[in-house]
Design a protein around this motif. Sequence first.
Motif, PDB file in Angstrom:
ATOM      1  N   VAL A 365       0.825  -1.200   0.000  1.00 19.63           N
ATOM      2  CA  VAL A 365       0.000   0.000   0.000  1.00 19.63           C
ATOM      3  C   VAL A 365       0.858   1.247   0.000  1.00 19.63           C
ATOM      4  O   VAL A 365       1.814   1.364   0.765  1.00 19.63           O
ATOM      5  CB  VAL A 365      -0.937   0.023   1.227  1.00 19.63           C
ATOM      6  CG1 VAL A 365      -1.762   1.301   1.252  1.00 19.63           C
ATOM      7  CG2 VAL A 365      -1.867  -1.187   1.206  1.00 19.63           C
ATOM      8  N   ALA A 366       0.497   2.162  -0.872  1.00 18.54           N
ATOM      9  CA  ALA A 366       1.082   3.502  -0.852  1.00 18.54           C
ATOM     10  C   ALA A 366      -0.043   4.456  -0.489  1.00 18.54           C
ATOM     11  O   ALA A 366      -1.175   4.255  -0.896  1.00 18.54           O
ATOM     12  CB  ALA A 366       1.640   3.853  -2.229  1.00 18.54           C
ATOM     13  N   LEU A 367       0.293   5.472   0.293  1.00 17.62           N
ATOM     14  CA  LEU A 367      -0.753   6.388   0.734  1.00 17.62           C
ATOM     15  C   LEU A 367      -0.590   7.751   0.087  1.00 17.62           C
ATOM     16  O   LEU A 367       0.511   8.181  -0.255  1.00 17.62           O
ATOM     17  CB  LEU A 367      -0.719   6.533   2.253  1.00 17.62           C
ATOM     18  CG  LEU A 367      -1.127   5.279   3.016  1.00 17.62           C
ATOM     19  CD1 LEU A 367      -0.958   5.500   4.510  1.00 17.62           C
ATOM     20  CD2 LEU A 367      -2.549   4.866   2.711  1.00 17.62           C
ATOM     21  N   THR A 368      -1.726   8.388  -0.041  1.00 13.71           N
ATOM     22  CA  THR A 368      -1.765   9.730  -0.608  1.00 13.71           C
ATOM     23  C   THR A 368      -2.835  10.500   0.140  1.00 13.71           C
ATOM     24  O   THR A 368      -3.762   9.889   0.650  1.00 13.71           O
ATOM     25  CB  THR A 368      -2.069   9.640  -2.125  1.00 13.71           C
ATOM     26  OG1 THR A 368      -2.131  10.950  -2.644  1.00 13.71           O
ATOM     27  CG2 THR A 368      -3.381   8.970  -2.396  1.00 13.71           C
ATOM     28  N   ASN A 404       6.751   3.585  -0.651  1.00 15.45           N
ATOM     29  CA  ASN A 404       5.806   2.995  -1.596  1.00 15.45           C
ATOM     30  C   ASN A 404       5.235   3.950  -2.643  1.00 15.45           C
ATOM     31  O   ASN A 404       5.063   3.544  -3.791  1.00 15.45           O
ATOM     32  CB  ASN A 404       4.690   2.272  -0.825  1.00 15.45           C
ATOM     33  CG  ASN A 404       5.200   0.957  -0.264  1.00 15.45           C
ATOM     34  OD1 ASN A 404       6.351   0.592  -0.493  1.00 15.45           O
ATOM     35  ND2 ASN A 404       4.355   0.249   0.455  1.00 15.45           N
ATOM     36  N   PRO A 405       4.953   5.211  -2.296  1.00 11.25           N
ATOM     37  CA  PRO A 405       4.523   6.104  -3.378  1.00 11.25           C
ATOM     38  C   PRO A 405       5.578   6.212  -4.475  1.00 11.25           C
ATOM     39  O   PRO A 405       5.239   6.265  -5.658  1.00 11.25           O
ATOM     40  CB  PRO A 405       4.312   7.438  -2.663  1.00 11.25           C
ATOM     41  CG  PRO A 405       3.988   7.065  -1.258  1.00 11.25           C
ATOM     42  CD  PRO A 405       4.822   5.858  -0.982  1.00 11.25           C
ATOM     43  N   TRP A 406       6.836   6.203  -4.106  1.00 11.44           N
ATOM     44  CA  TRP A 406       7.911   6.247  -5.109  1.00 11.44           C
ATOM     45  C   TRP A 406       7.955   4.957  -5.904  1.00 11.44           C
ATOM     46  O   TRP A 406       8.257   4.949  -7.097  1.00 11.44           O
ATOM     47  CB  TRP A 406       9.255   6.510  -4.430  1.00 11.44           C
ATOM     48  CG  TRP A 406       9.372   7.882  -3.856  1.00 11.44           C
ATOM     49  CD1 TRP A 406       9.269   8.222  -2.540  1.00 11.44           C
ATOM     50  CD2 TRP A 406       9.582   9.103  -4.570  1.00 11.44           C
ATOM     51  NE1 TRP A 406       9.417   9.565  -2.378  1.00 11.44           N
ATOM     52  CE2 TRP A 406       9.614  10.153  -3.620  1.00 11.44           C
ATOM     53  CE3 TRP A 406       9.753   9.432  -5.919  1.00 11.44           C
ATOM     54  CZ2 TRP A 406       9.800  11.486  -3.959  1.00 11.44           C
ATOM     55  CZ3 TRP A 406       9.952  10.752  -6.263  1.00 11.44           C
ATOM     56  CH2 TRP A 406       9.977  11.771  -5.291  1.00 11.44           C
ATOM     57  N   LYS A 407       7.652   3.885  -5.231  1.00 11.01           N
ATOM     58  CA  LYS A 407       7.621   2.585  -5.908  1.00 11.01           C
ATOM     59  C   LYS A 407       6.505   2.584  -6.947  1.00 11.01           C
ATOM     60  O   LYS A 407       6.653   2.056  -8.047  1.00 11.01           O
ATOM     61  CB  LYS A 407       7.340   1.524  -4.851  1.00 11.01           C
ATOM     62  CG  LYS A 407       7.984   0.194  -5.131  1.00 11.01           C
ATOM     63  CD  LYS A 407       7.713  -0.724  -3.964  1.00 11.01           C
ATOM     64  CE  LYS A 407       8.857  -1.636  -3.705  1.00 11.01           C
ATOM     65  NZ  LYS A 407       8.567  -2.525  -2.566  1.00 11.01           N
ATOM     66  N   GLY A 410       7.657   4.058  -9.870  1.00 15.35           N
ATOM     67  CA  GLY A 410       8.865   3.422 -10.410  1.00 15.35           C
ATOM     68  C   GLY A 410      10.145   4.186 -10.143  1.00 15.35           C
ATOM     69  O   GLY A 410      11.115   4.066 -10.906  1.00 15.35           O
ATOM     70  N   MET A 411      10.183   5.034  -9.118  1.00 10.91           N
ATOM     71  CA  MET A 411      11.389   5.804  -8.837  1.00 10.91           C
ATOM     72  C   MET A 411      11.937   5.476  -7.459  1.00 10.91           C
ATOM     73  O   MET A 411      12.613   6.295  -6.843  1.00 10.91           O
ATOM     74  CB  MET A 411      11.090   7.303  -8.935  1.00 10.91           C
ATOM     75  CG  MET A 411      10.682   7.713 -10.332  1.00 10.91           C
ATOM     76  SD  MET A 411      10.354   9.472 -10.399  1.00 10.91           S
ATOM     77  CE  MET A 411      11.547   9.946 -11.609  1.00 10.91           C
ATOM     78  N   ASP A 412      11.631   4.301  -6.969  1.00 12.39           N
ATOM     79  CA  ASP A 412      12.070   3.945  -5.630  1.00 12.39           C
ATOM     80  C   ASP A 412      13.557   3.632  -5.582  1.00 12.39           C
ATOM     81  O   ASP A 412      14.124   3.475  -4.518  1.00 12.39           O
ATOM     82  CB  ASP A 412      11.257   2.762  -5.091  1.00 12.39           C
ATOM     83  CG  ASP A 412      11.298   1.579  -6.019  1.00 12.39           C
ATOM     84  OD1 ASP A 412      11.136   1.787  -7.238  1.00 12.39           O
ATOM     85  OD2 ASP A 412      11.466   0.441  -5.544  1.00 12.39           O
TER      86      ASP A 412
ATOM     87  N   ILE B  26       9.378  -7.407  -5.397  1.00 11.48           N
ATOM     88  CA  ILE B  26       9.044  -6.513  -6.498  1.00 11.48           C
ATOM     89  C   ILE B  26       7.784  -5.749  -6.161  1.00 11.48           C
ATOM     90  O   ILE B  26       6.909  -6.250  -5.488  1.00 11.48           O
ATOM     91  CB  ILE B  26       8.860  -7.286  -7.823  1.00 11.48           C
ATOM     92  CG1 ILE B  26       7.950  -8.507  -7.589  1.00 11.48           C
ATOM     93  CG2 ILE B  26      10.185  -7.689  -8.393  1.00 11.48           C
ATOM     94  CD1 ILE B  26       7.401  -9.089  -8.832  1.00 11.48           C
ATOM     95  N   GLY B  27       7.756  -4.535  -6.627  1.00  4.61           N
ATOM     96  CA  GLY B  27       6.623  -3.675  -6.301  1.00  4.61           C
ATOM     97  C   GLY B  27       5.445  -3.888  -7.212  1.00  4.61           C
ATOM     98  O   GLY B  27       4.320  -3.675  -6.844  1.00  4.61           O
ATOM     99  N   GLN B  28       5.719  -4.345  -8.430  1.00  7.73           N
ATOM    100  CA  GLN B  28       4.635  -4.452  -9.392  1.00  7.73           C
ATOM    101  C   GLN B  28       3.738  -5.639  -9.049  1.00  7.73           C
ATOM    102  O   GLN B  28       4.226  -6.729  -8.804  1.00  7.73           O
ATOM    103  CB  GLN B  28       5.183  -4.657 -10.812  1.00  7.73           C
ATOM    104  CG  GLN B  28       5.932  -3.461 -11.335  1.00  7.73           C
ATOM    105  CD  GLN B  28       7.348  -3.413 -10.845  1.00  7.73           C
ATOM    106  OE1 GLN B  28       7.816  -4.338 -10.197  1.00  7.73           O
ATOM    107  NE2 GLN B  28       8.046  -2.332 -11.140  1.00  7.73           N
ATOM    108  N   PRO B  29       2.443  -5.411  -9.010  1.00 10.88           N
ATOM    109  CA  PRO B  29       1.580  -6.556  -8.829  1.00 10.88           C
ATOM    110  C   PRO B  29       1.655  -7.409 -10.072  1.00 10.88           C
ATOM    111  O   PRO B  29       1.495  -6.913 -11.179  1.00 10.88           O
ATOM    112  CB  PRO B  29       0.190  -5.923  -8.682  1.00 10.88           C
ATOM    113  CG  PRO B  29       0.291  -4.613  -9.377  1.00 10.88           C
ATOM    114  CD  PRO B  29       1.721  -4.195  -9.274  1.00 10.88           C
ATOM    115  N   ARG B  30       1.945  -8.644  -9.874  1.00  6.11           N
ATOM    116  CA  ARG B  30       2.046  -9.511 -11.039  1.00  6.11           C
ATOM    117  C   ARG B  30       1.064 -10.630 -10.840  1.00  6.11           C
ATOM    118  O   ARG B  30       1.036 -11.298  -9.822  1.00  6.11           O
ATOM    119  CB  ARG B  30       3.450 -10.091 -11.160  1.00  6.11           C
ATOM    120  CG  ARG B  30       4.503  -9.037 -11.426  1.00  6.11           C
ATOM    121  CD  ARG B  30       4.752  -8.840 -12.891  1.00  6.11           C
ATOM    122  NE  ARG B  30       5.074 -10.083 -13.559  1.00  6.11           N
ATOM    123  CZ  ARG B  30       4.856 -10.281 -14.851  1.00  6.11           C
ATOM    124  NH1 ARG B  30       4.312  -9.349 -15.585  1.00  6.11           N
ATOM    125  NH2 ARG B  30       5.190 -11.422 -15.421  1.00  6.11           N
TER     126      ARG B  30
END
Lengths: 460, 468, 423
Positions: A365-368, A404-407, A410-412, B26-30
């Motif tokens: 989970v990423a929060l905003t 996680n927001p960076w993840k 895609g910039m984590d 990995i962060g991407q849900p796969r």
Amino acid sequence: MIPNVLKIPMPRSLAGLTLGVTVAATCVFSSSDAMAQSAEEKIVVVKAGHVITVTGEDIENGEIVIRDGKIELVGKRLEYPAGATIIDAPNETVMPGLLNAFTRYGLANYNRSGVHGDNKGDEGVILDEIDFEPLLSNGYTAVAWCPAGGGIPGVASIYRTAGPTEERLLDAENYLLVWMTNPSSDKGVWRGAINKAQTEIDKVEKARKDWDEKQKKEAEEAKKKAEQDKANGKEGEQKPAEPKPADGNGEAPKDEKPKEFEPPKIDPAHQPIVDLIQKKAGVKALIVLSGASDYLHAEEVLEDHEELAHNYYLRLGVSSDFHYVAKQLGEQKAFILTHGLIGRFPQTVNRNNPVAQFIEAGCEVALTPGSDSTFELEQYRTRLADQVRAGLRREDAIRAITLNPWKLIGMDKQFGSIEKGKTADLIFLDGDVLDLTAGVQRMMIAGEVVWENPERQASR
Amino acid sequence: MRVATTNWLRTASVAMLIGITAMPAIGQPRRPRRGEQPPPPQQEAPPTPPAEEKKVEEDHWFAVINGVVHTVSGPVLDGVTILCRNGKIFQVGKNIEIPEDAETLDVGGLQVYPGLVAVRSSGIHGGGSPEDGTDVYSFNMSLALAAGITTAVTGDTAAKLTYGTLDDMIVKRNLFESLSYSSSDPGGKRRVREGLDRVRQYLRDVAAFEEEKRNDPEAKAPDDKWIRGPYASYLKLLKHEAAALVDANDTHELLQYCELADTYGIKFVVRGAYEAWTVAPRISQAGMAAIITPRQRIDENHQFNRPTGSTIENARILHDHGVRVAITPVGSLFGPGYAISLGGLAGRDLLHLALEAAFAVRGGMSNVDAVRTVTIDAARILGIDDRVGSIEIGKDADFVITDGDLLHYMTLARWTVVNGRVAYDKEKEGIYSHIRPNGDASAPPPDDYWPRRLGVDWHHEGSTPDQP
Amino acid sequence: MMCLSSFVSSRRWLVAAAVLAASATGVLAQKDAANSVTAYRVGKVITMDDRDDVINNAVLLVKDGKVQQVGKASQVTIPEGAEIIEMPQCWLVPGFVELHCHEAGASTDLHDYVYLTNPDLRTLESVNPGTENFKSARAGGVTTALLISGSGTNMSGLGTAVKFADGLVEDLVIKFPASIKIAQAGNPERYWFRVGRSFMNYNLRQTLQEAKDYHDAMTAYESGKIKEKPVFSATYDAFRDLFRQNFMASVHTQQYQVVMMTLQLVHNQFGIRTVLDHSTFDGYKTAPLVIEGQDVITINGPRQLYFDGTQRKIFGNAARWWQAGIPKLGINTDSPVIPQEELTYQAAMACYYGWGTYEAIRGLTRIGAEALALEDRVGSLKPGMDADFAIWSGDPIDPRSVCWMTVIDGKIVRDVREEMRRF
């Protein structure tokens, strides 16, 4: 406040802001070869009472050595060259800068429907006109501006909230926003977009195939002709007079140089979806859902197609029903962007803690923040503390707002935690992040302090 | 197709799980989907099952046992088992062998009826096409399931109440053609007749052409380019490919449609029809079906020298004359009878569809026939009786399992099954679980919520409702 | 009418053939034989007497419009020459009492928004016999109704107890005034200058206080405590019976706060016999206060369900009142909000959501009679009571049951052998 330190006021002009930075210009330790500072390099050392690294252990009285805006070392009693800029914050907690991963902050909203993949979130952004103070004062070092409108309005653009103007843009074209909050129309838009993109791909493939065939045919004919010429010998002299096979445009072929294949133009509005289908690296959709059923509708569309890289943005309300699909999301190991809040199960006063539930189910989970209002930005940490009080694990909570927001975008690899090699985007708080009496005191972007709490400034 | 996908998913997710142990986080849900190769096996990981290995399609078995089964189309069977495979009724009877992996629902002597069919509804499915616009977790859907409804007509589509899933929702689209033949619009009536005449002439020309073609291979087919819009609709009606759904209430209007039916041989389903009892033989003769509300009350109109107004006997009289009848509830101040209302004027909406049928019994219909008006007869009127409306082998596994006679005013649904899945469980769903739990009429009510009550922790134990 | 009779003829009669012949002369014959005895031999009589007797295979004798005797068929001797109506499968149930009816009169003046409180308006003048509404009430086995004015103002006038019988108004009205209609919150807020609850309470309290002062002054004068006769008030004179407990206030009230307000203001402060009409939503949470009020009667309807958004549950209002221990609980339709003939269906809804059949029948009969203070005339079947009852094909609460016959003051006012059955 900070004793035994020589204070040299250093007024700096930074993105229109005049800032004062406390600098201790004393050399503490001797330099080593490893940490030699060359003339162009700038080394900053942050000495903090508490460091929340996110990816590693928290460090009491930790030090962060920053070289040219990048974190070089994190730990205790580190070595750094003489002449390094020391930022002494013995009573402060330092943590990575936050990304507001879904916002229209400072931008106008408008209604639009249909597919507009060529539209970017920063359309209409004039950085100097936007007051970033509320973002900075709440710890945001970056924002992901989403395109306005429904359907598939475009791609998000990532910007820093401060720093030199030329370094503000981090990524002009990030996630593709896909709305699925009104499936009866949104499903059609999403399906239509995928089909259209597929048609575009087919169009290109066909053109390439045609071109290849044509090349092959021409090559064969040339070969045949050459053989014929060889066989007929003298007759070959007459051949040049013969007209070349027409290729449609009547253009007389000159030199037999193989031309480059020029693919037909792809509809720019569908380009990001084409990229998604072709699994282009870094291209991902963010699908917005307002309820559990929307998730099923979104999945149904995706089920009918090749996998398209996507994350979900769950627009949690006070009585959302996402708990119905928490298990499914968890089994899928879904990556979720959402607002953190303590809600109620629908039609009841029984509270629930959806973020904790998603994490328990196996989601990341990423929060905003729930909206762009200053109030909401300020409530953000309050909400987070509420959730931790109601059972969300502290590590998960911190990871959900930092890394996680960076993840998600895609910039984590560059941002979101305090570890070697990452950009030194840091928040200085005069207490713990979950302590609601604590506030953001300073903000650092790429090793430069770009904002300071005015009260703190005044008290100095 | 779905079943195949699911199994494939299962295989692939095993591979996924094994693979993931050795992979960096990995962060991407796969999630593997149809047509996707499982992730490549890692060096350390044990070999994954090869992707080509196709499992035999697993059947989803579901059994309802120990019920009193009201098949509706046949006898009442006591203590039989209904075995369902992949959402369809597979076997009904005693001594049926239930596969080991079957989901079994022991209903312990409760009554099993086919799921009810609401011939008109609003607020259960979403607008537009139901499979795209429906909130399958909506409260209204749970309420309708609690009322025993498993199929509802929304717009012009018959759709299942597939709680929690979008699979197998649509039963039939384009149920009816529409046609308006109202005495308030004489010009419109003339246009309808002229249109029908024109299409009928076209059909005759086509027949003549077929005849002619045998002798003259170069015969010219009649022009059909103009058959669009209402003409296309008329063509369907005249070829008996569809029925027309019309609103007609008083005798006068009903007779006009009868005339139209006689002249053109069109099948009509009349909705409303509160005065149909006055001309029941005529309606029967015209081959019409009726969607009525038995207790709709329209007072007599003393301007006429003929029977007028409504009667509770309408359903019975029509049924006795061989008119197929389906029932839809009466409305209230808070909304139409085909909606779902929690406004409080209980008993005047879809939540009490079965009790609306009970009023047909008050009007003289038998209990069995009254149940048919909300099950098989409703399904027949909609043309979906091959799928729903009765408990027969091959039909959809849609049941409502009640704690008493369906038409009794103290009967509640205990379970509702849609496509071989439990879509409503009274105990778990909780909306009615406090009313006569396990038939206990003296059960105490649940505690009330008082905002000022102290000592109640806001995330206390039991705050999570059961998740279906 | 040819086609009508052809449909009707297919009906199966539960009445013995002999009786059919006897009744062929119909209602006229009964008028002549007003003094003779009619015997109803039925499968079940629900007497609704104090002992809650339910008699199977019973006979009920009617003489002079009153119940002469009721008991087991084996124990009741049917006098020689008595007309016998035999319906051995049927239930004989006291005529139902509707406590919240707007349909027995001309409903055009239902809401006379004259003042915010109108103590001197009366429904008596608007009673309108012989309408279709009367027929529909009888079709539902309803024999007595309290005709009250609307809830558009805080106090909308005096109510009239009528029977759904044939005849002139004098024949129908059995009690006037039978109630004062008070309406709290909700509807009266629509009064033309949009009043709020505080002002409405103030205004209502003021009106009641004036009436009470008048009553007290008159009483003091009558008992000789004061010498000078107070000025006669046409407005408040009828209220003296209210304070003497001879009739009740029927209060349109719903929700916890409003019911509580009613109890405090009307019942506790002024000591008025109070009937809580509607009493819906979470009004049931006031049950302990109602029980404390002893003689307060609660009438439920037409809202029969309450969706509790705090726990995702649907409650039956009647069930919740009953479970809370309310001894006197009735049912009303608020006709024409719910058609009068569906009074029993309101009870069916109350039962669907958790109430009990017998309690519901009691709520439709005896409780209503008690509320009107007419329990010595209607609401139960004991010797000497008005012969108001209906004969049903079975459980009257069941929507499947048919009301074959309705009798008011010994006269058959609905007989499905004689008329087209509309409901």
